[in-house]
Write an enzyme that holds these catalytic residues in place. Structure first.
Site, PDB file in Angstrom:
ATOM      1  N   SER A 160      -9.468   1.177   2.736  1.00 31.84           N
ATOM      2  CA  SER A 160      -8.706   1.899   1.806  1.00 31.84           C
ATOM      3  C   SER A 160      -7.563   1.365   1.401  1.00 31.84           C
ATOM      4  CB  SER A 160      -8.019   3.006   2.630  1.00 31.84           C
ATOM      5  OG  SER A 160      -7.091   2.525   3.767  1.00 31.84           O
ATOM      6  N   SER A 188      -9.672  -0.954   6.802  1.00 30.97           N
ATOM      7  CA  SER A 188      -8.999  -0.939   5.602  1.00 30.97           C
ATOM      8  C   SER A 188      -8.189  -2.032   5.029  1.00 30.97           C
ATOM      9  CB  SER A 188      -8.078   0.188   5.655  1.00 30.97           C
ATOM     10  OG  SER A 188      -8.788   1.459   5.436  1.00 30.97           O
ATOM     11  N   LYS A 245       0.877  -1.274   0.000  1.00 31.13           N
ATOM     12  CA  LYS A 245      -0.035  -0.038  -0.016  1.00 31.13           C
ATOM     13  C   LYS A 245       0.915   1.151   0.137  1.00 31.13           C
ATOM     14  CE  LYS A 245      -3.791   2.053   2.609  1.00 31.13           C
ATOM     15  NZ  LYS A 245      -4.657   1.565   3.697  1.00 31.13           N
TER      16      LYS A 245
HETATM   17  N1  GLN Z   1     -13.091   3.556   6.107  1.00 34.72           N
HETATM   18  C1  GLN Z   1     -12.222   3.829   7.285  1.00 34.72           C
HETATM   19  C2  GLN Z   1     -11.997   5.155   7.327  1.00 34.72           C
HETATM   20  O1  GLN Z   1     -12.178   5.895   6.399  1.00 34.72           O
HETATM   21  C3  GLN Z   1     -10.962   2.976   7.150  1.00 34.72           C
HETATM   22  C4  GLN Z   1      -9.774   3.669   7.406  1.00 34.72           C
HETATM   23  C5  GLN Z   1      -8.367   2.576   7.537  1.00 34.72           C
HETATM   24  O2  GLN Z   1      -8.678   1.614   8.060  1.00 34.72           O
HETATM   25  N2  GLN Z   1      -7.067   3.192   7.390  1.00 34.72           N
HETATM   26  O3  GLN Z   1     -11.487   5.701   8.275  1.00 34.72           O
END
Ligand code: GLN
Length: 489
Positions: free
Chosen positions: A160, A184, A85
């Site tokens: 994400s 995420s 990532k």
């Molecule tokens: N959907 C969550 C957010 O937007 C996930 C974020 C994450 O795990 N990096 O905060």
């Protein structure tokens, strides 16, 4: 089709010299070339460097270097291509976090977990698209365009870590590394039909992970099988003096042998929420039913019990998450000011340099979080928001602790629905936040949780099943995940 191999298979093949790391790496690069223009899973691909690393791995295999000293065993990840990532720092390889403010950023160091993986001799193929700095649940908050779901290009890949999940699902790599603050890793893994682990808070070092919310951030593997996931997690885990939250012991990351019986809790709050897709609910319920038939499997001496449990605080996880995360975000993201790292906007004075660099370099969602967080932390509001959220967070932790007095693990759907359409929720911020409803609670409580494939809906979209375990009990999580993978078909 070497790119389709799992870590285990690739390792065996390399060891037996059935193929070389260069051949395996070329197969992945070819797949990336064919598919990335449609899927957009990569922001950077390091073709030349990856082939050099693969060549070096082949040399090592030939000369029996980079083997585990005493036993002379070939290191598990030697010569195996992977991707990361883009919100995770990789030495001498561009790391943008999917935000333009870091468009030109080339870190002079590897994140600790990446260092560990590369020390095994794994081959870094490229960096994956994601929601900018991890902010999102659909990958539409990337400043490099959305990632499309390889199973259906009209759908999102999830977020994400959507690019990593899509790359693993589409066999553009053998495995990937994602980041999970509030879902995420697990949610995109579920949308794309692969395995993704959020480890316990403190299990893996976050040194070198671009910070989002420091009291929740974790880094973990995205893989094709549960076994692969455990292999990578065992390598990533452990204390790091550069991350004071890491725990010393590596015990119980993977060892599964001693488990004789298993009590599985099914929390009703994860099956009855607004927007729950009936087909997804049925599929997860059927999997749980099938676990009961487990007695017919070869290891039948082990007992499995399924019990209904209740986690009444579940409904507060999203409100708590979306106060704590923006608050910590607003502080963490302060370091990105156009001065110290990345792209600096042209401006007449210092204030304008900050303002313009951020205005141009952050997407809308990141700006929203900074504003919400700054508000929630400001004098007069701190008690009403941040402090209160932390108190409710404790209640959520206690809720889980109570459940784990009675059961070993919990099984839930990873998401109330399958991958949604690109653009469908983009302009509805609350609907996007609510997509994290089943993944946020374990994150808020610092618990390990995995998403494993639970089959496909009639329209062909993957469904993910989530297993949540007590803190630092990754072994129980992996054990249950393996049962689902092997026996609960
Ligand atoms: N959907 C969550 C957010 O937007 C996930 C974020 C994450 O795990 N990096 O905060």
């Amino acid at each position: 089709m070497l790119n389709r191999l799992t870590i285990k298979q690739a390792h065996e093949g390399l060891k037996k010299k059935e193929f070389s790391s260069v051949e395996l790496t070329r197969a992945c690069l070819k797949r990336i070339k064919e598919r990335n223009k449609d899927i957009n899973a990569f922001i950077s691909v390091f073709e030349k460097e990856a082939l050099e690393e693969a060549n070096k791995a082949d040399e090592m295999i030939k000369k029996k270097k980079s083997f585990d000293g005493a036993q002379g065993k070939q290191k598990m990840l030697l010569g195996i291509p992977f991707c990361v990532k883009d919100a995770i720092n990789t030495m001498d390889r561009r790391s943008t976090g999917a935000a333009k403010i870091l468009d030109n950023y080339i870190p002079p160091f590897d994140a600790t977990v990446i260092k560990k993986i590369r020390e095994q001799g794994a081959v870094l193929l490229g960096k994956n698209n994601c929601d900018a700095f991890g902010h999102g649940a659909s990958n539409e908050n990337s400043m490099y365009g959305p990632v499309k779901n390889p199973r259906d290009l009209t759908k999102v890949a999830g977020g994400s870590s959507g690019g990593t999940a899509a790359a693993v699902a589409d066999d553009m790599c053998v495995f990937g590394i994602g980041e999970d603050t509030g879902g995420s890793i697990r949610q995109p893994a579920s949308f794309c039909g692969v395995v993704g682990l959020r480890p316990s808070y403190g299990r893996n070092s976050r040194y070198g992970i671009m910070p989002m919310a420091s009291s929740l951030d974790t880094v973990g593997p995205i893989t094709k099988t549960v076994e692969d996931c455990a292999i990578v997690e065992e390598i990533m885990a452990g204390h790091d003096k550069l991350d004071a939250t890491t725990v010393p012991s590596q015990k119980s990351v993977k060892s599964l042998k001693s488990i004789k019986s298993l009590r599985v809790g099914v929390p009703r709050e994860y099956f009855y929420v607004d927007g729950m897709d009936g087909e997804v609910k049925k599929m997860i319920e059927r999997k749980i039913e099938r676990l009961k038939d487990y007695k017919t499997c070869p290891e039948r001496s082990r007992r499995i019990e399924i019990v209904g449990v209740s986690l009444p605080m579940t409904k507060y996880a999203i409100p708590v998450y979306y106060i704590i995360v923006p608050s910590e975000d607003s502080s963490n993201l302060g370091r990105l000011d156009g001065i110290r790292y990345g792209v600096r906007a042209e401006a007449k004075n210092l204030y304008d340099v900050y303002a313009k660099s951020r205005a141009q370099g952050f997407p809308e969602e990141v700006k929203r979080r900074i504003m919400i967080g700054t508000y929630a932390l400001s004098a007069g509001y701190y008690d009403a928001y941040y402090r209160k959220a932390q108190k409710v967070r404790t209640l959520i932790i206690q809720d889980f602790n109570k459940a784990f007095e009675n059961v070993d693990v919990l099984i839930t759907p990873t998401s109330p629905f399958t991958a949604f359409g690109i653009g469908e929720k983009k302009n509805d911020v609350l609907a996007m936040y609510l997509a994290d409803i089943f993944v946020a609670p374990a994150a808020v409580a610092g618990l390990p949780a995995i998403s494993v494939p639970a089959g496909k809906t009639k329209s062909g979209l993957p469904v993910g099943l989530q297993i949540i375990g007590p803190r630092l009990k990754e072994n129980l999580v992996f054990h249950t995940a393996k049962l689902i993978e092997n026996y609960a078909r």
